[in-house]
Design a protein around this motif. Sequence first.
Motif, PDB file in Angstrom:
ATOM      1  N   GLN A 116       0.633  -1.451  -0.384  1.00  0.00           N
ATOM      2  CA  GLN A 116       0.110  -0.121   0.125  1.00  0.00           C
ATOM      3  C   GLN A 116       0.846   1.164  -0.265  1.00  0.00           C
ATOM      4  OE1 GLN A 116      -3.140   0.373  -0.095  1.00  0.00           O
ATOM      5  NE2 GLN A 116      -4.322  -1.107   0.400  1.00  0.00           N
ATOM      6  N   HIS A 117       2.646   1.541   0.757  1.00  0.00           N
ATOM      7  CA  HIS A 117       3.011   1.993   1.088  1.00  0.00           C
ATOM      8  C   HIS A 117       4.032   2.788  -0.545  1.00  0.00           C
ATOM      9  CE1 HIS A 117       1.301   2.393   5.083  1.00  0.00           C
ATOM     10  NE2 HIS A 117       1.701   3.401   4.951  1.00  0.00           N
ATOM     11  N   LEU A 118       3.791   2.001  -0.619  1.00  0.00           N
ATOM     12  CA  LEU A 118       5.044   1.772  -1.693  1.00  0.00           C
ATOM     13  C   LEU A 118       5.059   1.064  -3.357  1.00  0.00           C
ATOM     14  CD1 LEU A 118       8.033   0.227  -0.047  1.00  0.00           C
ATOM     15  CD2 LEU A 118       7.790   2.336   0.142  1.00  0.00           C
ATOM     16  N   ARG A 119       4.273   0.454  -3.802  1.00  0.00           N
ATOM     17  CA  ARG A 119       4.179   0.019  -5.061  1.00  0.00           C
ATOM     18  C   ARG A 119       3.557   1.151  -5.667  1.00  0.00           C
ATOM     19  NH1 ARG A 119      -0.329  -4.374  -6.778  1.00  0.00           N
ATOM     20  NH2 ARG A 119      -1.611  -2.746  -5.897  1.00  0.00           N
ATOM     21  N   GLY A 120       3.973   1.542  -6.894  1.00  0.00           N
ATOM     22  CA  GLY A 120       3.628   2.875  -7.840  1.00  0.00           C
ATOM     23  C   GLY A 120       4.375   3.877  -7.597  1.00  0.00           C
ATOM     24  N   ARG A 121       5.608   4.008  -7.138  1.00  0.00           N
ATOM     25  CA  ARG A 121       6.295   4.996  -7.003  1.00  0.00           C
ATOM     26  C   ARG A 121       7.610   4.741  -7.561  1.00  0.00           C
ATOM     27  NH1 ARG A 121       6.055   6.370  -1.206  1.00  0.00           N
ATOM     28  NH2 ARG A 121       7.701   8.079  -1.460  1.00  0.00           N
ATOM     29  N   PRO A 122       7.468   6.089  -8.135  1.00  0.00           N
ATOM     30  CA  PRO A 122       8.112   5.754  -9.466  1.00  0.00           C
ATOM     31  C   PRO A 122       9.878   6.240  -9.480  1.00  0.00           C
ATOM     32  CG  PRO A 122       8.000   8.356  -8.726  1.00  0.00           C
ATOM     33  CD  PRO A 122       7.219   7.123  -8.010  1.00  0.00           C
ATOM     34  N   VAL A 123      10.630   6.325  -7.845  1.00  0.00           N
ATOM     35  CA  VAL A 123      11.324   5.776  -7.921  1.00  0.00           C
ATOM     36  C   VAL A 123      11.811   4.857  -6.774  1.00  0.00           C
ATOM     37  CG1 VAL A 123      12.198   7.707  -8.781  1.00  0.00           C
ATOM     38  CG2 VAL A 123      11.770   7.613  -6.168  1.00  0.00           C
ATOM     39  N   GLU A 124      13.111   4.303  -6.335  1.00  0.00           N
ATOM     40  CA  GLU A 124      12.490   3.098  -5.330  1.00  0.00           C
ATOM     41  C   GLU A 124      13.271   3.971  -4.065  1.00  0.00           C
ATOM     42  OE1 GLU A 124      16.344  -0.104  -4.211  1.00  0.00           O
ATOM     43  OE2 GLU A 124      15.322  -0.763  -6.654  1.00  0.00           O
ATOM     44  N   VAL A 125      12.480   3.028  -3.452  1.00  0.00           N
ATOM     45  CA  VAL A 125      12.151   3.390  -1.885  1.00  0.00           C
ATOM     46  C   VAL A 125      12.350   2.504  -1.395  1.00  0.00           C
ATOM     47  CG1 VAL A 125      10.478   4.688  -0.321  1.00  0.00           C
ATOM     48  CG2 VAL A 125      10.892   5.011  -2.299  1.00  0.00           C
ATOM     49  N   LEU A 143      13.471   5.329   4.572  1.00  0.00           N
ATOM     50  CA  LEU A 143      14.494   5.784   5.107  1.00  0.00           C
ATOM     51  C   LEU A 143      15.832   5.976   4.262  1.00  0.00           C
ATOM     52  CD1 LEU A 143      14.730   2.623   7.527  1.00  0.00           C
ATOM     53  CD2 LEU A 143      14.357   5.013   8.084  1.00  0.00           C
ATOM     54  N   SER A 144      15.428   5.994   2.801  1.00  0.00           N
ATOM     55  CA  SER A 144      15.932   6.544   1.528  1.00  0.00           C
ATOM     56  C   SER A 144      15.027   6.207   0.966  1.00  0.00           C
ATOM     57  CB  SER A 144      16.846   5.115   1.313  1.00  0.00           C
ATOM     58  OG  SER A 144      17.944   5.382   0.541  1.00  0.00           O
ATOM     59  N   THR A 145      15.382   7.249  -0.260  1.00  0.00           N
ATOM     60  CA  THR A 145      15.080   7.268  -1.668  1.00  0.00           C
ATOM     61  C   THR A 145      15.392   7.481  -2.849  1.00  0.00           C
ATOM     62  OG1 THR A 145      12.398   8.342  -1.095  1.00  0.00           O
ATOM     63  CG2 THR A 145      13.539   8.611  -3.079  1.00  0.00           C
ATOM     64  N   GLY A 146      16.034   6.652  -3.851  1.00  0.00           N
ATOM     65  CA  GLY A 146      17.025   6.957  -4.372  1.00  0.00           C
ATOM     66  C   GLY A 146      16.331   7.072  -6.528  1.00  0.00           C
ATOM     67  N   THR A 147      16.315   6.135  -7.210  1.00  0.00           N
ATOM     68  CA  THR A 147      16.484   6.122  -8.467  1.00  0.00           C
ATOM     69  C   THR A 147      15.777   4.855  -9.197  1.00  0.00           C
ATOM     70  OG1 THR A 147      18.216   4.639  -9.147  1.00  0.00           O
ATOM     71  CG2 THR A 147      18.895   7.191  -9.218  1.00  0.00           C
ATOM     72  N   LEU A 148      15.507   5.295 -10.397  1.00  0.00           N
ATOM     73  CA  LEU A 148      14.469   4.353 -10.813  1.00  0.00           C
ATOM     74  C   LEU A 148      14.966   2.600 -10.387  1.00  0.00           C
ATOM     75  CD1 LEU A 148      13.759   5.459 -14.451  1.00  0.00           C
ATOM     76  CD2 LEU A 148      12.350   4.926 -12.437  1.00  0.00           C
ATOM     77  N   ASN A 175      10.599  -1.379  -3.137  1.00  0.00           N
ATOM     78  CA  ASN A 175      10.059  -1.127  -4.015  1.00  0.00           C
ATOM     79  C   ASN A 175      10.953  -1.689  -5.513  1.00  0.00           C
ATOM     80  OD1 ASN A 175      10.727   1.677  -3.679  1.00  0.00           O
ATOM     81  ND2 ASN A 175       9.440   1.722  -5.951  1.00  0.00           N
ATOM     82  N   HIS A 176      10.724  -1.635  -6.365  1.00  0.00           N
ATOM     83  CA  HIS A 176      11.157  -2.418  -7.720  1.00  0.00           C
ATOM     84  C   HIS A 176      10.251  -1.192  -8.531  1.00  0.00           C
ATOM     85  CE1 HIS A 176      13.810  -5.982  -6.879  1.00  0.00           C
ATOM     86  NE2 HIS A 176      14.138  -5.242  -6.118  1.00  0.00           N
TER      87      HIS A 176
END
Length: 228
Positions: A116-125, A143-148, A175-176
């Motif tokens: 619910q929290h991570l799916r559909g995010r445009p970058v890896e979280v 804790l971390s937000t990155g790139t694709l 997420n991927h």
Amino acid sequence: MPNVSDWPKEERPREILIANGAAALTDTQLVALVLMTGQKGRHVMEIARELLETHGPLRKLLDMSARDMSKLPGLGMAKACMLVASLELARRHLSAKLAQGELLTDPLAARQYFKQHLRGRPVEVFAALFLDNRHRMLAFQELSTGTLNSASVYPREVARHALLHNAAAVIVGHNHPSGHAEPSAADRHITVELQAALQLVGVRLLDHIVVGEGEPVSMAERGWLGRV
């Protein structure tokens, strides 16, 4: 074109929900029930079916912003807001259950929470659920937000946050954005490093969940915790 109210009762979404529960409804019926009304010459089930066939599946449709969704045929801003709000209600319901102290002993509940929290995010979280010794949620943090393709994970930082929350156990997840949930070799390696770092401060790593298009993958269920 008949109205939904003219259909036999056993075929109407609302009556199906009342008789058998919301889980008995198809994606089309659920969307139609949220939209409630159709347009001139088109009943709501036809609109819902067309939305899912053209702009679906359901997850893809609901990942759209209200502004983008409002431009789709048969919607408009009011109906788009209703759909977006229904998804946010589901997210908050799941969060509230955990925040009220529900025991997180079911791996499915953890997978659903991260999905619910991570799916559909445009970058890896990369995120973590911090739990007490009865596996009740203390906090959820990104804790971390990155790139694709990647998000930097520092095991010592995860351990530090676990101590700040006085956590006894942690479930991590990421997420991927590609949609492919299968854990990579790097995912498995960082899991071993996380487990080692947390063990040093007396905190257990219960799982590492990877979120993609389908059902999330649990490394604990794969038997991979502590193994590369």
